[in-house]
Design an enzyme around this catalytic site. Structure first.
Site, PDB file in Angstrom:
ATOM      1  N   ASN A 208       0.907  -1.268   0.059  1.00  0.00           N
ATOM      2  CA  ASN A 208       0.176   0.077  -0.069  1.00  0.00           C
ATOM      3  C   ASN A 208       1.021   1.236   0.052  1.00  0.00           C
ATOM      4  O   ASN A 208       1.964   1.298  -0.028  1.00  0.00           O
ATOM      5  CB  ASN A 208      -0.831   0.076   1.067  1.00  0.00           C
ATOM      6  CG  ASN A 208      -0.300  -0.040   2.423  1.00  0.00           C
ATOM      7  OD1 ASN A 208       0.585   0.816   2.779  1.00  0.00           O
ATOM      8  ND2 ASN A 208      -0.272  -1.113   3.193  1.00  0.00           N
ATOM      9  N   LYS A 287      10.204 -16.911  -9.961  1.00  0.00           N
ATOM     10  CA  LYS A 287       9.334 -15.511 -10.663  1.00  0.00           C
ATOM     11  C   LYS A 287       8.406 -16.481 -11.724  1.00  0.00           C
ATOM     12  O   LYS A 287       8.648 -17.146 -12.458  1.00  0.00           O
ATOM     13  CB  LYS A 287      10.393 -14.855 -11.568  1.00  0.00           C
ATOM     14  CG  LYS A 287       9.700 -13.768 -12.173  1.00  0.00           C
ATOM     15  CD  LYS A 287      10.827 -12.931 -12.975  1.00  0.00           C
ATOM     16  CE  LYS A 287       9.875 -11.965 -13.821  1.00  0.00           C
ATOM     17  NZ  LYS A 287      10.597 -11.244 -14.861  1.00  0.00           N
ATOM     18  N   PHE A 321      -4.318   2.889  14.639  1.00  0.00           N
ATOM     19  CA  PHE A 321      -4.554   3.948  13.491  1.00  0.00           C
ATOM     20  C   PHE A 321      -5.778   3.386  12.673  1.00  0.00           C
ATOM     21  O   PHE A 321      -6.041   2.041  12.673  1.00  0.00           O
ATOM     22  CB  PHE A 321      -3.493   3.991  12.745  1.00  0.00           C
ATOM     23  CG  PHE A 321      -2.486   5.271  13.491  1.00  0.00           C
ATOM     24  CD1 PHE A 321      -1.874   4.899  14.249  1.00  0.00           C
ATOM     25  CD2 PHE A 321      -2.742   6.476  12.474  1.00  0.00           C
ATOM     26  CE1 PHE A 321      -0.826   6.087  14.855  1.00  0.00           C
ATOM     27  CE2 PHE A 321      -1.852   7.642  13.241  1.00  0.00           C
ATOM     28  CZ  PHE A 321      -1.022   7.150  14.204  1.00  0.00           C
TER      29      PHE A 321
HETATM   30  N1  CTP Z   1      -4.020  -3.752  11.918  1.00  0.00           N
HETATM   31  C1  CTP Z   1      -3.048  -4.951  12.146  1.00  0.00           C
HETATM   32  N2  CTP Z   1      -3.040  -6.053  11.611  1.00  0.00           N
HETATM   33  C2  CTP Z   1      -3.633  -6.135  10.464  1.00  0.00           C
HETATM   34  C3  CTP Z   1      -4.326  -4.756  10.094  1.00  0.00           C
HETATM   35  C4  CTP Z   1      -4.590  -3.831  10.768  1.00  0.00           C
HETATM   36  O1  CTP Z   1      -2.436  -4.761  13.248  1.00  0.00           O
HETATM   37  N3  CTP Z   1      -3.764  -7.277   9.777  1.00  0.00           N
HETATM   38  C5  CTP Z   1      -3.972  -2.524  12.740  1.00  0.00           C
HETATM   39  C6  CTP Z   1      -3.168  -1.447  11.850  1.00  0.00           C
HETATM   40  O2  CTP Z   1      -2.004  -1.175  12.138  1.00  0.00           O
HETATM   41  C7  CTP Z   1      -3.961  -0.285  12.589  1.00  0.00           C
HETATM   42  C8  CTP Z   1      -5.392  -0.939  13.012  1.00  0.00           C
HETATM   43  O3  CTP Z   1      -5.127  -2.361  13.122  1.00  0.00           O
HETATM   44  O4  CTP Z   1      -3.554   0.389  13.985  1.00  0.00           O
HETATM   45  C9  CTP Z   1      -6.447  -0.691  12.096  1.00  0.00           C
HETATM   46  O5  CTP Z   1      -6.176  -0.877  10.610  1.00  0.00           O
HETATM   47  P1  CTP Z   1      -6.946  -0.781   9.195  1.00  0.00           P
HETATM   48  O6  CTP Z   1      -6.581  -1.163   8.242  1.00  0.00           O
HETATM   49  O7  CTP Z   1      -7.383   0.770   9.494  1.00  0.00           O
HETATM   50  O8  CTP Z   1      -8.482  -1.661   9.881  1.00  0.00           O
HETATM   51  P2  CTP Z   1      -8.438  -3.171   9.595  1.00  0.00           P
HETATM   52  O9  CTP Z   1      -8.648  -3.620  11.026  1.00  0.00           O
HETATM   53  O10 CTP Z   1      -7.618  -3.496   8.913  1.00  0.00           O
HETATM   54  O11 CTP Z   1     -10.136  -2.974   9.128  1.00  0.00           O
HETATM   55  P3  CTP Z   1     -10.500  -2.568   7.546  1.00  0.00           P
HETATM   56  O12 CTP Z   1      -9.323  -2.885   6.696  1.00  0.00           O
HETATM   57  O13 CTP Z   1     -11.546  -3.701   7.164  1.00  0.00           O
HETATM   58  O14 CTP Z   1     -10.936  -1.270   7.721  1.00  0.00           O
END
Ligand code: CTP
Length: 404
Positions: A208, A287, A321
């Site tokens: 990302n 690959k 976050f």
């Molecule tokens: N996070 C995590 N592990 C993951 C995904 C997210 O620890 N596999 C943590 C991120 O570092 C952040 C928080 O969870 O602090 C929320 O991440 P976010 O991507 O906003 O939400 P998700 O829980 O992944 O849910 P969604 O993508 O459905 O919004």
């Protein structure tokens, strides 16, 4: 006993005589003062006066001095707890704000890492000039602190804003910053930052746009406040903040492993990383050639690191976050509950000029009871200070609870 040291920068202003009182007030608090003067300031007061008051030779421009003397002043930059400039002219503020380092004081500013406090003193029109206000704002964004000048009779005969603040007020603010610089001493903070990479084959991956800037700024600020800091980072191009222990990872699973390994050692976790939610279920070990490309590849979920930490939280403080594109507050509140968090920092991922890759951010800080605090658009350094202030409040509340 470790004696705290302040460097007092003195510029040419009629209020220069108040600098003597500032020296005295620091000394009353058992703080050692080293004075630096600009060349113009020495036309108003002899450096000898400050040398006599402080018992240390006043520095004016050691670039003309002995080599040994220059080395000593570089090492001084590493020892001090505060750099205070009082009185500060529009000129020195302009130099600091624009990276001009053409004399000892402006060079010294660029060499230090301790808190900086500036007490301006100038004519009312100069103080309110857009250029000066712009420079002050720029420095505030860098984390420099200011003691606002007061309104009153000015040396030019005018009545207005621009008079140096009272020495008591300046020293009080200086002492506060010196104590704040150690406000997380004894605490261990783990910060995650940057993106993760989920490989499809050895040369291609799913990732990302996260640059890691927000997490690195938080790690840096926690370290400045005296915490021991682990920074578990996905791939970024950033310089590692000095003093933090960096652990480099690539995938969500590696991040999970490194975070869990240290979880027992830490008091506070800030998960600023943009952990990828998906990975390829069967990444190829070689690959994938165009000719042999599969028609489809299945993806599965990665571990939710923060959710796992929430399940074994104990007395630790967990901050998450949430990058959202819509329904920001409600989605963030749901995540607080699901992951057992103390706080979540939400931002609108789709808003231009903030968030991913940008040096700026604008966030909504959300508490478990639904209380929200919205910041204005600021540098990620400035946002990191707001977040750390909120974390410190939670540390304070938890301490009080465990006493009662
Ligand atoms: N996070 C995590 N592990 C993951 C995904 C997210 O620890 N596999 C943590 C991120 O570092 C952040 C928080 O969870 O602090 C929320 O991440 P976010 O991507 O906003 O939400 P998700 O829980 O992944 O849910 P969604 O993508 O459905 O919004």
């Amino acid at each position: 006993m470790h004696v705290k040291k302040v460097v007092l920068g003195v510029c040419s202003s009629i209020s220069i005589y108040k600098a003597c009182e500032i020296v005295r007030l620091f000394q009353k608090n058992s703080i050692q003062v080293q004075v630096i003067m600009t060349k113009n300031a020495t036309k108003l007061i002899s450096p000898l006066l400050f040398s006599s008051l402080t018992g240390r030779k006043t520095v004016v421009d050691p670039f003309q001095g002995e080599f040994q003397e220059r080395i000593e002043h570089v090492s001084l930059a590493k020892e001090i707890s505060l750099f205070l400039v009082a009185p500060a002219t529009a000129n020195i503020i302009g130099k600091f704000a624009n990276g001009i380092a053409d004399d000892f004081m402006s060079t010294f500013y660029m060499a230090i890492e301790c808190p900086v406090l500036i007490a301006p003193a100038m004519n009312d029109a100069m103080f309110w000039h857009k250029q000066t206000q712009n420079n002050i704002q720029k420095l505030k964004d860098f984390g420099v602190n200011f003691v606002d000048p007061e309104k009153g009779y000015l040396a030019c005969g005018d009545e207005g804003w621009g008079r140096l603040a009272a020495p008591e007020k300046i020293v009080e603010q200086g002492l506060f910053l010196m104590s704040k610089s150690l406000s997380l001493k004894g605490k261990t903070v783990l910060v995650t930052a940057g993106p993760t990479r989920e490989y499809m084959d050895p040369v291609r991956f799913l990732s990302n746009l996260s640059s890691g800037k927000m997490g690195y700024a938080i790690a840096d600020e926690a370290m400045r406040r005296g915490a021991k800091v682990y920074l578990v980072s996905g791939p970024t191009h950033l310089t590692v903040p000095k003093g933090t222990e960096i652990i480099k990872v690539e995938t969500a699973e590696e991040m999970e492993k490194e975070v869990l390994k240290r979880f027992d050692l830490v008091d506070i976790v800030v998960m600023a990383a943009a952990v990828s939610d998906f990975k390829f279920s069967k990444p190829a070990s070689k690959k994938i050639k165009k000719s042999g490309a599969p028609k489809s590849m299945s993806i599965i979920q990665t571990p939710d690191v923060l959710k796992k930490l929430g399940e074994r939280k104990g007395k630790k403080i967990l901050i998450g976050f949430a990058a959202e594109t819509d329904n920001v507050v409600q989605n963030a509140l749901d995540k607080i509950k699901q992951k057992n968090l103390d706080l979540i920092i939400a931002n609108e991922a789709s808003k231009a000029g903030i968030g991913f890759e940008s040096d700026f951010n604008q966030v909504t800080i959300i508490y478990p009871d639904g209380k929200t605090v919205c910041t204005k658009k600021q540098t990620k350094d400035a946002i990191s200070r707001i977040i750390l202030d909120k974390i410190e409040e939670i540390v304070g509340q938890k301490n009080r609870k465990s006493i009662t």
